[in-house]
Design a protein around this motif. Structure first.
Motif, PDB file in Angstrom:
ATOM      1  N   ALA A 101       0.970  -1.264  -0.233  1.00  0.00           N
ATOM      2  CA  ALA A 101      -0.072   0.216   0.029  1.00  0.00           C
ATOM      3  C   ALA A 101       0.903   1.236   0.047  1.00  0.00           C
ATOM      4  O   ALA A 101       2.344   1.246   0.530  1.00  0.00           O
ATOM      5  CB  ALA A 101      -0.897   0.030   1.304  1.00  0.00           C
ATOM      6  N   PRO A 102       0.619   2.291  -0.742  1.00  0.00           N
ATOM      7  CA  PRO A 102       1.079   3.644  -0.493  1.00  0.00           C
ATOM      8  C   PRO A 102       1.306   4.207   0.753  1.00  0.00           C
ATOM      9  O   PRO A 102       0.403   4.043   1.570  1.00  0.00           O
ATOM     10  CB  PRO A 102       0.518   4.618  -1.458  1.00  0.00           C
ATOM     11  N   LYS A 103       2.491   4.954   1.110  1.00  0.00           N
ATOM     12  CA  LYS A 103       2.621   5.546   2.105  1.00  0.00           C
ATOM     13  C   LYS A 103       1.656   6.832   2.272  1.00  0.00           C
ATOM     14  O   LYS A 103       1.457   7.530   1.587  1.00  0.00           O
ATOM     15  CB  LYS A 103       4.106   6.012   2.450  1.00  0.00           C
ATOM     16  N   ASP A 104       0.812   6.730   3.490  1.00  0.00           N
ATOM     17  CA  ASP A 104      -0.287   7.868   3.354  1.00  0.00           C
ATOM     18  C   ASP A 104       0.181   8.718   4.749  1.00  0.00           C
ATOM     19  O   ASP A 104      -0.625   9.449   5.383  1.00  0.00           O
ATOM     20  CB  ASP A 104      -1.613   7.495   3.578  1.00  0.00           C
ATOM     21  N   PHE A 105       1.516   8.862   5.191  1.00  0.00           N
ATOM     22  CA  PHE A 105       1.771   9.584   6.266  1.00  0.00           C
ATOM     23  C   PHE A 105       2.893  10.757   5.776  1.00  0.00           C
ATOM     24  O   PHE A 105       3.612  10.288   4.897  1.00  0.00           O
ATOM     25  CB  PHE A 105       2.047   8.998   7.390  1.00  0.00           C
ATOM     26  N   ALA A 106       2.980  11.855   6.361  1.00  0.00           N
ATOM     27  CA  ALA A 106       4.086  12.887   5.774  1.00  0.00           C
ATOM     28  C   ALA A 106       5.413  12.557   6.335  1.00  0.00           C
ATOM     29  O   ALA A 106       6.362  12.972   5.627  1.00  0.00           O
ATOM     30  CB  ALA A 106       3.523  14.244   6.296  1.00  0.00           C
ATOM     31  N   TYR A 121       6.502   1.689  10.948  1.00  0.00           N
ATOM     32  CA  TYR A 121       6.308   1.716   9.448  1.00  0.00           C
ATOM     33  C   TYR A 121       7.459   2.651   9.046  1.00  0.00           C
ATOM     34  O   TYR A 121       7.578   3.902   9.479  1.00  0.00           O
ATOM     35  CB  TYR A 121       5.099   2.376   9.154  1.00  0.00           C
ATOM     36  N   GLN A 162      -4.991   2.042  12.383  1.00  0.00           N
ATOM     37  CA  GLN A 162      -3.934   1.915  11.247  1.00  0.00           C
ATOM     38  C   GLN A 162      -3.097   0.753  11.047  1.00  0.00           C
ATOM     39  O   GLN A 162      -3.007   0.268   9.964  1.00  0.00           O
ATOM     40  CB  GLN A 162      -3.122   3.297  11.213  1.00  0.00           C
ATOM     41  N   THR A 165      -5.459  -1.976   9.856  1.00  0.00           N
ATOM     42  CA  THR A 165      -5.677  -1.717   8.434  1.00  0.00           C
ATOM     43  C   THR A 165      -4.580  -2.186   7.581  1.00  0.00           C
ATOM     44  O   THR A 165      -4.820  -2.757   6.404  1.00  0.00           O
ATOM     45  CB  THR A 165      -6.046  -0.269   8.192  1.00  0.00           C
ATOM     46  N   LEU A 166      -3.324  -1.682   7.905  1.00  0.00           N
ATOM     47  CA  LEU A 166      -2.034  -2.114   7.107  1.00  0.00           C
ATOM     48  C   LEU A 166      -1.802  -3.478   6.916  1.00  0.00           C
ATOM     49  O   LEU A 166      -1.093  -4.082   6.166  1.00  0.00           O
ATOM     50  CB  LEU A 166      -0.911  -1.453   7.774  1.00  0.00           C
ATOM     51  N   HIS A 169      -2.701  -5.355   4.052  1.00  0.00           N
ATOM     52  CA  HIS A 169      -1.834  -5.023   2.991  1.00  0.00           C
ATOM     53  C   HIS A 169      -0.774  -5.717   3.038  1.00  0.00           C
ATOM     54  O   HIS A 169       0.405  -5.140   2.761  1.00  0.00           O
ATOM     55  CB  HIS A 169      -1.692  -3.562   2.705  1.00  0.00           C
TER      56      HIS A 169
END
Length: 304
Positions: A101-106, A121, A162, A165-166, A169
């Motif tokens: 899954a793509p990284k969704d944190f900054a 992560y 989170q 959820t991860l 994936h």
């Protein structure tokens, strides 16, 4: 966390170990060869050489045999006997896997911590995401669990949304998930005759130290230098161990101390640790990480 906030002016690159291994393999000289999927079924020190029998039945003869097959080393067991004589469990299990899954944190790194368990992560250089879980567990044999994703769901049942959820994936393949115990290796010696153990097979530091891969590389470099400067093989192996053992001893002592407070088990200890971390100045924490990495670089330079 952002890596740059904590390592200041030090150059860095976040890379998967498999990518590092691939890069090292690609620069081998033409005289080197790699045989994938091969195993060693037996070996015998003949005095003037080591006779090695491969799983395919082929026999090789070598001046030196190096066992670098991890902390559950088959070579070590054949050389020194039962694993139980050298295993030092720290009371934790860990798991690593790639997240599909793509990284969704900054930031570059995110950690979700709860009493007895953490999930981390890491953002890699090519946009991929790597995950790691570490948890306290008194059960034995969990590394042989067939339903690895199921075990991680059990461990993460009360974790942040989170994290759960991860877990959906992981590529949905149990063979893409690694689970094992955090166990150090302590041996009174790392070689016998023309057979030498290297890296985790000889002196596993566990991921608590943050030095396993680094010391394996430094150890290999030291061994190469010793073999080049000493005409006698046994003198070279003795010199290699004499230089490396004090360093490994210090790192293993540090690992034991850090393991005791790595993941607080009780709710009180967990809250106290969080309070300290939350109110510690970021600059102080950054200086701690930066100084630790600098000391490791100096150590590596001394070993080579």
């Amino acid at each position: 966390m952002r890596y740059r906030d904590f390592i200041r002016d030090l150059p860095y690159l976040a890379v998967l170990r498999t990518d590092l291994v691939r890069s090292l393999a690609e620069i081998l000289p033409e005289t080197g060869s790699i045989r994938f999927g091969e195993t060693i079924s037996g070996f015998e020190d003949k005095g003037d050489c080591v006779e090695v029998t491969l799983g395919s039945g082929e026999t090789l003869h070598a001046d030196l045999m190096i066992g670098a097959d991890g902390f559950r080393s088959t070579i070590r067991r054949r050389l020194f006997g039962s694993h139980e004589n050298c295993l030092q469990p720290l009371g934790y299990y860990f798991s690593v896997y790639d997240v599909d899954a793509p990284k969704d944190f900054a930031t570059d790194f995110v950690s979700y911590v709860e009493p007895g368990h953490l999930a981390e992560y890491y953002a890699l250089h090519d946009g991929r995401l790597a995950a790691m879980h570490v948890w306290r567990d008194e059960r034995t044999g969990l590394e042989r669990t067939e339903d690895k994703v199921g075990l991680l769901r059990e461990v993460s049942a009360r974790s942040h949304l989170q994290v759960r959820t991860l877990l959906d994936h992981t590529g949905r393949k149990d063979d893409s998930v690694v689970i094992d115990s955090l166990t150090m290796i302590e041996l009174p010696k790392w070689s016998r005759g023309r057979v030498l153990l290297l890296g985790d097979a000889a002196h596993c530091l566990t991921l608590v130290s943050g030095q396993g891969a680094g010391m394996a590389l430094a150890s290999a470099e030291m061994l190469g230098e010793a073999l080049k400067t000493n005409g006698d093989l046994q003198e070279s192996l003795a010199h290699h161990e004499k230089r490396l053992r004090p360093i490994i001893g210090r790192l293993q002592t540090r690992s034991r101390k850090m393991a005791a407070v790595f993941i607080p088990q009780s709710a009180f200890a967990f809250r106290f640790r969080n309070f300290v971390m939350r109110h510690m100045p970021r600059a102080l924490l950054g200086r701690y990480f930066s100084n630790a990495i600098r000391s490791e670089i100096k150590l590596a330079c001394k070993t080579t």
